[in-house]
Design a protein around this motif. Sequence first.
Motif, PDB file in Angstrom:
ATOM      1  N   LEU A 162      31.400  -6.551  17.011  1.00  0.00           N
ATOM      2  CA  LEU A 162      31.891  -7.930  17.029  1.00  0.00           C
ATOM      3  C   LEU A 162      33.282  -7.951  17.642  1.00  0.00           C
ATOM      4  O   LEU A 162      34.201  -7.304  17.140  1.00  0.00           O
ATOM      5  CB  LEU A 162      31.946  -8.501  15.611  1.00  0.00           C
ATOM      6  CG  LEU A 162      30.663  -8.462  14.775  1.00  0.00           C
ATOM      7  CD1 LEU A 162      30.881  -9.194  13.451  1.00  0.00           C
ATOM      8  CD2 LEU A 162      29.495  -9.051  15.541  1.00  0.00           C
ATOM      9  N   VAL A 163      33.429  -8.696  18.722  1.00  0.00           N
ATOM     10  CA  VAL A 163      34.694  -8.772  19.448  1.00  0.00           C
ATOM     11  C   VAL A 163      35.245 -10.186  19.356  1.00  0.00           C
ATOM     12  O   VAL A 163      34.556 -11.160  19.707  1.00  0.00           O
ATOM     13  CB  VAL A 163      34.513  -8.375  20.927  1.00  0.00           C
ATOM     14  CG1 VAL A 163      35.833  -8.493  21.679  1.00  0.00           C
ATOM     15  CG2 VAL A 163      33.970  -6.947  21.031  1.00  0.00           C
ATOM     16  N   ALA A 164      36.486 -10.312  18.887  1.00  0.00           N
ATOM     17  CA  ALA A 164      37.100 -11.626  18.680  1.00  0.00           C
ATOM     18  C   ALA A 164      37.980 -12.028  19.855  1.00  0.00           C
ATOM     19  O   ALA A 164      38.715 -11.212  20.412  1.00  0.00           O
ATOM     20  CB  ALA A 164      37.938 -11.608  17.404  1.00  0.00           C
ATOM     21  N   TYR A 165      37.894 -13.309  20.195  1.00  0.00           N
ATOM     22  CA  TYR A 165      38.791 -13.943  21.169  1.00  0.00           C
ATOM     23  C   TYR A 165      39.551 -15.022  20.390  1.00  0.00           C
ATOM     24  O   TYR A 165      39.102 -16.159  20.275  1.00  0.00           O
ATOM     25  CB  TYR A 165      37.998 -14.532  22.334  1.00  0.00           C
ATOM     26  CG  TYR A 165      37.404 -13.472  23.240  1.00  0.00           C
ATOM     27  CD1 TYR A 165      38.029 -13.113  24.427  1.00  0.00           C
ATOM     28  CD2 TYR A 165      36.239 -12.806  22.881  1.00  0.00           C
ATOM     29  CE1 TYR A 165      37.495 -12.131  25.249  1.00  0.00           C
ATOM     30  CE2 TYR A 165      35.702 -11.819  23.680  1.00  0.00           C
ATOM     31  CZ  TYR A 165      36.330 -11.484  24.878  1.00  0.00           C
ATOM     32  OH  TYR A 165      35.798 -10.496  25.677  1.00  0.00           O
ATOM     33  N   TYR A 166      40.694 -14.628  19.856  1.00  0.00           N
ATOM     34  CA  TYR A 166      41.430 -15.481  18.922  1.00  0.00           C
ATOM     35  C   TYR A 166      41.804 -16.839  19.509  1.00  0.00           C
ATOM     36  O   TYR A 166      41.819 -17.842  18.797  1.00  0.00           O
ATOM     37  CB  TYR A 166      42.696 -14.763  18.447  1.00  0.00           C
ATOM     38  CG  TYR A 166      42.448 -13.665  17.456  1.00  0.00           C
ATOM     39  CD1 TYR A 166      42.367 -13.926  16.091  1.00  0.00           C
ATOM     40  CD2 TYR A 166      42.285 -12.347  17.874  1.00  0.00           C
ATOM     41  CE1 TYR A 166      42.144 -12.912  15.172  1.00  0.00           C
ATOM     42  CE2 TYR A 166      42.056 -11.324  16.967  1.00  0.00           C
ATOM     43  CZ  TYR A 166      41.989 -11.615  15.615  1.00  0.00           C
ATOM     44  OH  TYR A 166      41.754 -10.605  14.712  1.00  0.00           O
ATOM     45  N   SER A 167      42.105 -16.879  20.793  1.00  0.00           N
ATOM     46  CA  SER A 167      42.606 -18.118  21.385  1.00  0.00           C
ATOM     47  C   SER A 167      41.598 -19.253  21.316  1.00  0.00           C
ATOM     48  O   SER A 167      41.975 -20.428  21.333  1.00  0.00           O
ATOM     49  CB  SER A 167      43.019 -17.887  22.844  1.00  0.00           C
ATOM     50  OG  SER A 167      41.903 -17.484  23.622  1.00  0.00           O
ATOM     51  N   ARG A 168      40.328 -18.947  21.232  1.00  0.00           N
ATOM     52  CA  ARG A 168      39.323 -20.002  21.130  1.00  0.00           C
ATOM     53  C   ARG A 168      39.537 -20.840  19.873  1.00  0.00           C
ATOM     54  O   ARG A 168      39.288 -22.044  19.869  1.00  0.00           O
ATOM     55  CB  ARG A 168      37.923 -19.406  21.104  1.00  0.00           C
ATOM     56  CG  ARG A 168      37.558 -18.596  22.317  1.00  0.00           C
ATOM     57  CD  ARG A 168      36.129 -18.128  22.207  1.00  0.00           C
ATOM     58  NE  ARG A 168      35.810 -17.154  23.234  1.00  0.00           N
ATOM     59  CZ  ARG A 168      34.654 -16.511  23.320  1.00  0.00           C
ATOM     60  NH1 ARG A 168      33.713 -16.756  22.428  1.00  0.00           N
ATOM     61  NH2 ARG A 168      34.442 -15.648  24.282  1.00  0.00           N
ATOM     62  N   GLY A 221      37.317  -7.917  26.748  1.00  0.00           N
ATOM     63  CA  GLY A 221      38.724  -8.266  26.852  1.00  0.00           C
ATOM     64  C   GLY A 221      39.320  -8.760  25.553  1.00  0.00           C
ATOM     65  O   GLY A 221      40.517  -9.025  25.482  1.00  0.00           O
ATOM     66  N   GLY A 222      38.489  -8.881  24.508  1.00  0.00           N
ATOM     67  CA  GLY A 222      38.968  -9.361  23.226  1.00  0.00           C
ATOM     68  C   GLY A 222      39.330  -8.221  22.291  1.00  0.00           C
ATOM     69  O   GLY A 222      39.520  -7.074  22.714  1.00  0.00           O
ATOM     70  N   VAL A 223      39.406  -8.541  20.994  1.00  0.00           N
ATOM     71  CA  VAL A 223      39.801  -7.570  19.971  1.00  0.00           C
ATOM     72  C   VAL A 223      38.587  -7.231  19.101  1.00  0.00           C
ATOM     73  O   VAL A 223      38.076  -8.100  18.399  1.00  0.00           O
ATOM     74  CB  VAL A 223      40.932  -8.132  19.087  1.00  0.00           C
ATOM     75  CG1 VAL A 223      41.315  -7.105  18.019  1.00  0.00           C
ATOM     76  CG2 VAL A 223      42.139  -8.522  19.931  1.00  0.00           C
TER      77      VAL A 223
END
Length: 235
Positions: A162-168, A221-223
């Motif tokens: 699971l990769v998070a894109y916080y800015s969303r 590219g996420g976390v």
Amino acid sequence: MDVKRVSYLVIALVVVSSVLLFVKPYVIWREGGERISGEVVVLPEPRLTGEMSVEEAIAKRRSIRSYRNEPLTIEQLSQLLWAAQGITDPRKYRSAPSAGATYPFEVYVVVGNVEGLEQGIYRYDPFNHTLILVRKGDWRKALQKAALDQSWVGRAAVDIVLVAYYSRTTSYYGERGVRYVHMEAGHIGQNIYLQATALNLGTVAVGAFYDDQVAEIVGAGGVPLYIFPVGVPGG
């Protein structure tokens, strides 16, 4: 500007805002995701009924770290990914709740042993219920090394990342959105646990790993926040 023109402008703004409310999840996913043009694997349609009740799955759910050297079926993988982030509503809502329907997660799968599916790293596309090939090969051992050499990561038939894109989410909720992203990781993780249990498979939530190495391996590219090894229990 006369009153009639102002009225038309207000009506137009209301209509546009209403449309954006429903398409927002799709737009955000496209803007924040990795644009990868690889081979596409169409997954079997997920089942909406099963042999195990929710209550039984909750009672039987355990963290399982020992797996047999047996493959998953493509149907099992399809079901797991649908439970994690599958579309469950015509308005593009998904299987796990998300603050403001911002859906900050991308799901990657490190495939090592699935019947009829080439080894490799894939990104799950929930809108089409497909897998997009990111890179070929068996990357389980590399992922294991990045996860502090936890052997179950390398032995699992697949590893769901699971990769998070916080800015969303933070673009709508500010710093508070960070908390919402972490809450959502838990929602998705529990779905994976319960679906694995219902399929008589085993999984365990792995949070100890080097973020940058895992991101590099899966090509995101996420976390990365979670790794879920999945396999047939035993061994």
